[in-house]
Motif scaffolding. Structure first.
Motif, PDB file in Angstrom:
ATOM      1  N   THR A 191     -34.661   6.042  29.097  1.00  0.00           N
ATOM      2  CA  THR A 191     -34.688   5.586  30.428  1.00  0.00           C
ATOM      3  C   THR A 191     -35.106   4.273  30.478  1.00  0.00           C
ATOM      4  N   ASP A 192     -34.373   3.448  31.434  1.00  0.00           N
ATOM      5  CA  ASP A 192     -33.994   1.884  31.424  1.00  0.00           C
ATOM      6  C   ASP A 192     -34.512   1.498  32.626  1.00  0.00           C
ATOM      7  N   THR A 193     -34.570   0.182  33.077  1.00  0.00           N
ATOM      8  CA  THR A 193     -34.833  -0.371  34.312  1.00  0.00           C
ATOM      9  C   THR A 193     -33.865  -1.407  34.906  1.00  0.00           C
ATOM     10  N   ALA A 194     -33.669  -1.199  36.028  1.00  0.00           N
ATOM     11  CA  ALA A 194     -32.551  -2.106  36.305  1.00  0.00           C
ATOM     12  C   ALA A 194     -33.372  -3.612  36.420  1.00  0.00           C
ATOM     13  N   LEU A 195     -32.672  -4.791  35.950  1.00  0.00           N
ATOM     14  CA  LEU A 195     -32.953  -6.073  35.782  1.00  0.00           C
ATOM     15  C   LEU A 195     -32.547  -6.889  37.249  1.00  0.00           C
ATOM     16  N   GLU A 196     -31.403  -6.401  37.980  1.00  0.00           N
ATOM     17  CA  GLU A 196     -31.071  -6.904  38.937  1.00  0.00           C
ATOM     18  C   GLU A 196     -30.556  -5.599  39.816  1.00  0.00           C
ATOM     19  N   ALA A 197     -29.913  -6.113  40.942  1.00  0.00           N
ATOM     20  CA  ALA A 197     -29.389  -4.957  41.812  1.00  0.00           C
ATOM     21  C   ALA A 197     -27.770  -4.709  41.053  1.00  0.00           C
ATOM     22  N   ALA A 198     -27.558  -3.350  40.918  1.00  0.00           N
ATOM     23  CA  ALA A 198     -26.108  -3.011  40.402  1.00  0.00           C
ATOM     24  C   ALA A 198     -25.483  -2.093  41.270  1.00  0.00           C
ATOM     25  N   ASN A 199     -24.193  -1.998  41.089  1.00  0.00           N
ATOM     26  CA  ASN A 199     -23.321  -1.066  41.871  1.00  0.00           C
ATOM     27  C   ASN A 199     -23.519   0.305  41.086  1.00  0.00           C
ATOM     28  N   LEU A 200     -23.774   1.450  41.694  1.00  0.00           N
ATOM     29  CA  LEU A 200     -23.474   2.789  41.034  1.00  0.00           C
ATOM     30  C   LEU A 200     -21.927   3.190  41.326  1.00  0.00           C
ATOM     31  N   ARG A 201     -21.360   3.380  40.382  1.00  0.00           N
ATOM     32  CA  ARG A 201     -19.866   3.871  40.438  1.00  0.00           C
ATOM     33  C   ARG A 201     -19.584   5.098  40.260  1.00  0.00           C
ATOM     34  N   THR A 202     -18.343   5.703  40.505  1.00  0.00           N
ATOM     35  CA  THR A 202     -17.914   6.965  40.147  1.00  0.00           C
ATOM     36  C   THR A 202     -17.375   7.114  38.657  1.00  0.00           C
ATOM     37  N   GLY A 203     -17.098   6.042  38.138  1.00  0.00           N
ATOM     38  CA  GLY A 203     -16.330   5.939  36.842  1.00  0.00           C
ATOM     39  C   GLY A 203     -16.971   4.473  36.193  1.00  0.00           C
ATOM     40  N   PRO A 204     -16.574   4.362  34.807  1.00  0.00           N
ATOM     41  CA  PRO A 204     -17.021   3.156  34.071  1.00  0.00           C
ATOM     42  C   PRO A 204     -16.137   2.040  34.027  1.00  0.00           C
ATOM     43  N   LYS A 207     -20.782   3.779  45.003  1.00  0.00           N
ATOM     44  CA  LYS A 207     -21.522   4.700  45.852  1.00  0.00           C
ATOM     45  C   LYS A 207     -22.840   4.520  45.947  1.00  0.00           C
ATOM     46  N   GLY A 208     -23.362   3.399  45.919  1.00  0.00           N
ATOM     47  CA  GLY A 208     -24.394   3.127  46.061  1.00  0.00           C
ATOM     48  C   GLY A 208     -24.947   1.808  45.300  1.00  0.00           C
ATOM     49  N   VAL A 209     -26.303   1.528  45.380  1.00  0.00           N
ATOM     50  CA  VAL A 209     -26.858   0.223  44.611  1.00  0.00           C
ATOM     51  C   VAL A 209     -28.151   1.065  43.993  1.00  0.00           C
ATOM     52  N   LEU A 210     -28.169   0.679  42.456  1.00  0.00           N
ATOM     53  CA  LEU A 210     -29.476   0.508  41.997  1.00  0.00           C
ATOM     54  C   LEU A 210     -30.153  -0.732  41.858  1.00  0.00           C
ATOM     55  N   TYR A 211     -31.264  -0.832  42.687  1.00  0.00           N
ATOM     56  CA  TYR A 211     -32.083  -1.923  42.888  1.00  0.00           C
ATOM     57  C   TYR A 211     -32.887  -2.221  41.767  1.00  0.00           C
TER      58      TYR A 211
END
Length: 114
Positions: free
Chosen positions: A47-60, A67-71
């Motif tokens: 398990t890890d923690t987001a350091l900044e807002a990052a986009n959640l995507r359907t692929g790498p 498909k959203g944001v990991l805040y």
């Protein structure tokens, strides 16, 4: 007669419990079977923690749909990794907290605390 029927029922029930219980006990974790065909590496889940807002995507990669944001501060369970020729790495896993809790998506590894 009753004794033989009871014996047959007990034997059948015991065999079923051992078979199905053994199958569950022997099942590998989701990450052990390669949860995503795009993965190139399969480290132990963490398990890890987001350091900044990052986009959640359907692929790498940035060429895949958002498909959203990991805040910042949201928790993310990493199941596997995709290393790109460019040197960037993407992690596939499950969002554990926040707006997209429960979603399985890709996130850029540099956005997460390591």
């Amino acid at each position: 007669m009753q004794s033989s029927v009871l014996k047959r029922v007990v034997t059948t029930t015991t065999a079923a419990v051992l078979f199905f219980g053994g199958a569950v006990a022997m099942s590998p974790t989701a990450s052990a079977v390669g949860p995503n065909p795009k993965c190139t590496g399969n480290p132990a889940d963490f398990t890890d923690t987001a350091l900044e807002a990052a986009n959640l995507r359907t692929g790498p990669g940035t060429n895949y749909a958002k498909k959203g944001v990991l805040y910042k501060g949201n928790k993310f369970r990493v199941y596997c990794i995709k290393s790109l020729d460019s040197g960037y790495s993407w992690w596939w896993g499950k969002v554990l907290t926040g707006e997209h809790k429960g979603d399985k998506r890709w996130v850029y590894s540099g956005s997460l605390q390591t």
